[in-house]
Write a protein that holds these residues in place. Structure first.
Motif, short mmCIF file in Angstrom:
data_model
loop_
_atom_site.label_atom_id
_atom_site.label_comp_id
_atom_site.label_asym_id
_atom_site.label_seq_id
_atom_site.Cartn_x
_atom_site.Cartn_y
_atom_site.Cartn_z
N ASP A 267 0.86 -1.17 0.00
CA ASP A 267 0.00 0.00 0.00
C ASP A 267 0.90 1.23 0.00
N SER A 268 0.37 2.36 0.26
CA SER A 268 1.17 3.58 0.20
C SER A 268 1.85 3.91 1.53
N LEU A 269 2.04 2.91 2.38
CA LEU A 269 2.76 3.11 3.64
C LEU A 269 3.70 1.94 3.87
N MET A 270 4.97 2.23 4.03
CA MET A 270 5.95 1.22 4.42
C MET A 270 6.40 1.57 5.83
N THR A 271 6.41 0.57 6.72
CA THR A 271 6.82 0.79 8.10
C THR A 271 8.10 0.01 8.36
N PHE A 272 9.12 0.69 8.89
CA PHE A 272 10.39 0.04 9.20
C PHE A 272 10.83 0.43 10.60
N VAL A 273 11.47 -0.50 11.27
CA VAL A 273 12.08 -0.26 12.57
C VAL A 273 13.58 -0.39 12.36
N ALA A 274 14.32 0.65 12.67
CA ALA A 274 15.78 0.61 12.52
C ALA A 274 16.34 -0.33 13.56
N SER A 275 16.83 -1.49 13.11
CA SER A 275 17.34 -2.47 14.06
C SER A 275 18.84 -2.69 13.91
N ASN A 276 19.44 -2.08 12.92
CA ASN A 276 20.87 -2.29 12.67
C ASN A 276 21.51 -0.93 12.37
N GLY A 277 21.43 -0.03 13.32
CA GLY A 277 21.91 1.32 13.09
C GLY A 277 20.82 2.17 12.47
N LYS A 278 21.16 3.36 12.08
CA LYS A 278 20.18 4.31 11.55
C LYS A 278 20.22 4.40 10.02
N ASP A 279 21.13 3.68 9.38
CA ASP A 279 21.28 3.76 7.93
C ASP A 279 20.41 2.72 7.23
N PHE A 280 19.90 3.12 6.05
CA PHE A 280 19.10 2.22 5.22
C PHE A 280 19.74 2.12 3.84
N HIS A 281 19.82 0.90 3.32
CA HIS A 281 20.27 0.65 1.95
C HIS A 281 19.07 0.09 1.20
N ILE A 282 18.70 0.76 0.12
CA ILE A 282 17.49 0.42 -0.63
C ILE A 282 17.89 -0.06 -2.01
N ARG A 283 17.48 -1.28 -2.34
CA ARG A 283 17.76 -1.87 -3.65
C ARG A 283 16.44 -2.24 -4.32
N GLY A 284 16.46 -2.38 -5.63
CA GLY A 284 15.28 -2.78 -6.37
C GLY A 284 15.55 -3.98 -7.26
N ARG A 285 14.56 -4.84 -7.39
CA ARG A 285 14.60 -6.01 -8.28
C ARG A 285 13.20 -6.21 -8.84
N THR A 286 13.10 -7.04 -9.88
CA THR A 286 11.78 -7.34 -10.44
C THR A 286 11.41 -8.79 -10.19
N VAL A 287 10.11 -9.05 -10.23
CA VAL A 287 9.60 -10.41 -10.27
C VAL A 287 9.56 -10.73 -11.76
N SER A 288 10.38 -11.66 -12.18
CA SER A 288 10.48 -11.97 -13.60
C SER A 288 10.94 -13.40 -13.74
N LEU A 289 10.14 -14.21 -14.40
CA LEU A 289 10.46 -15.64 -14.51
C LEU A 289 11.80 -15.88 -15.19
N PRO B 246 18.18 10.82 0.06
CA PRO B 246 18.84 9.60 -0.42
C PRO B 246 20.01 9.92 -1.35
N GLU B 247 21.04 9.10 -1.24
CA GLU B 247 22.23 9.23 -2.09
C GLU B 247 22.48 7.91 -2.79
N LEU B 248 22.79 7.96 -4.08
CA LEU B 248 23.13 6.76 -4.83
C LEU B 248 24.57 6.35 -4.51
N VAL B 249 24.76 5.08 -4.16
CA VAL B 249 26.09 4.54 -3.86
C VAL B 249 26.36 3.42 -4.85
N VAL B 250 27.53 3.48 -5.50
CA VAL B 250 27.92 2.45 -6.46
C VAL B 250 29.26 1.87 -6.04
#
Length: 179
Positions: free
Chosen positions: A65-87, A109-113
């Motif tokens: 839905d339009s709400l994502m809830t997260f609890v910071a359990s490993n420090g305060k930093d978040f790393h966000i990645r994307g993938r697809t569902v694709s057979l 957000p900052e892009l890290v490569v």
């Protein structure tokens, strides 16, 4: 089989809360058959096409839905990645822009490569012995500044096997961060 040791990229990265955004590419393209081909003017999408998975213990981790809830359990930093569902990996997703509202909850957000990482891969000739190849890793990094809700916009493109953009999309979502 590779004879070189495969160094973990995580040894140089501070602990972070990992978030995986899974895009249902087939359903998205079926629902939006003529998406924008302009990255500066992406097609806005409804809920129901992106699912968030994280290591946090929350019942919200796979509800779409339009709400994502997260609890910071490993420090305060978040790393966000994307993938697809694709057979058959017909489509890939690349998040090319992420923004957060000015609520003081998340840093911009900052892009890290990380380039030229050695990545294990199965060897078709001998599947029980890993081979390797070189690839770049990327993710979006942001830091939790306070508990609360941040309005976010995520812009992404769906790409075919030939690395051609099939469409540009945007998704607005509220991210709730708890302490």
């Amino acid at each position: 089989m590779t004879s070189e040791p495969i160094a973990s990229p995580s040894t140089s990265i501070a602990p972070a809360n990992n978030v995986l955004l899974i895009v249902d590419a087939e359903s998205l393209l079926s629902h939006y058959p003529q998406p924008s081909l302009e990255p500066q003017n992406p097609t806005g999408i409804e809920d129901g096409f992106i699912f968030a998975i994280s290591g946090t213990k929350t019942t919200q981790s796979t509800i779409n839905d339009s709400l994502m809830t997260f609890v910071a359990s490993n420090g305060k930093d978040f790393h966000i990645r994307g993938r697809t569902v694709s057979l058959l990996a017909e489509h890939s997703v690349v998040f090319y822009e992420m923004s957060v509202g000015d609520t003081g909850v998340l840093s911009p957000p900052e892009l890290v490569v990380h380039a030229n990482l050695t990545v294990p891969a199965p060897d078709p000739e001998n599947p029980t012995q890993p081979g390797s190849h070189t690839a770049d890793d990327h993710y979006w990094h942001c830091t939790q500044l306070a508990a609360g809700v941040a309005a976010c916009e995520l812009k992404f493109m769906l790409i075919n096997k030939s690395c051609e953009a099939l469409g540009y999309f945007s998704w607005s979502v509220d991210v709730k961060l708890a302490e």
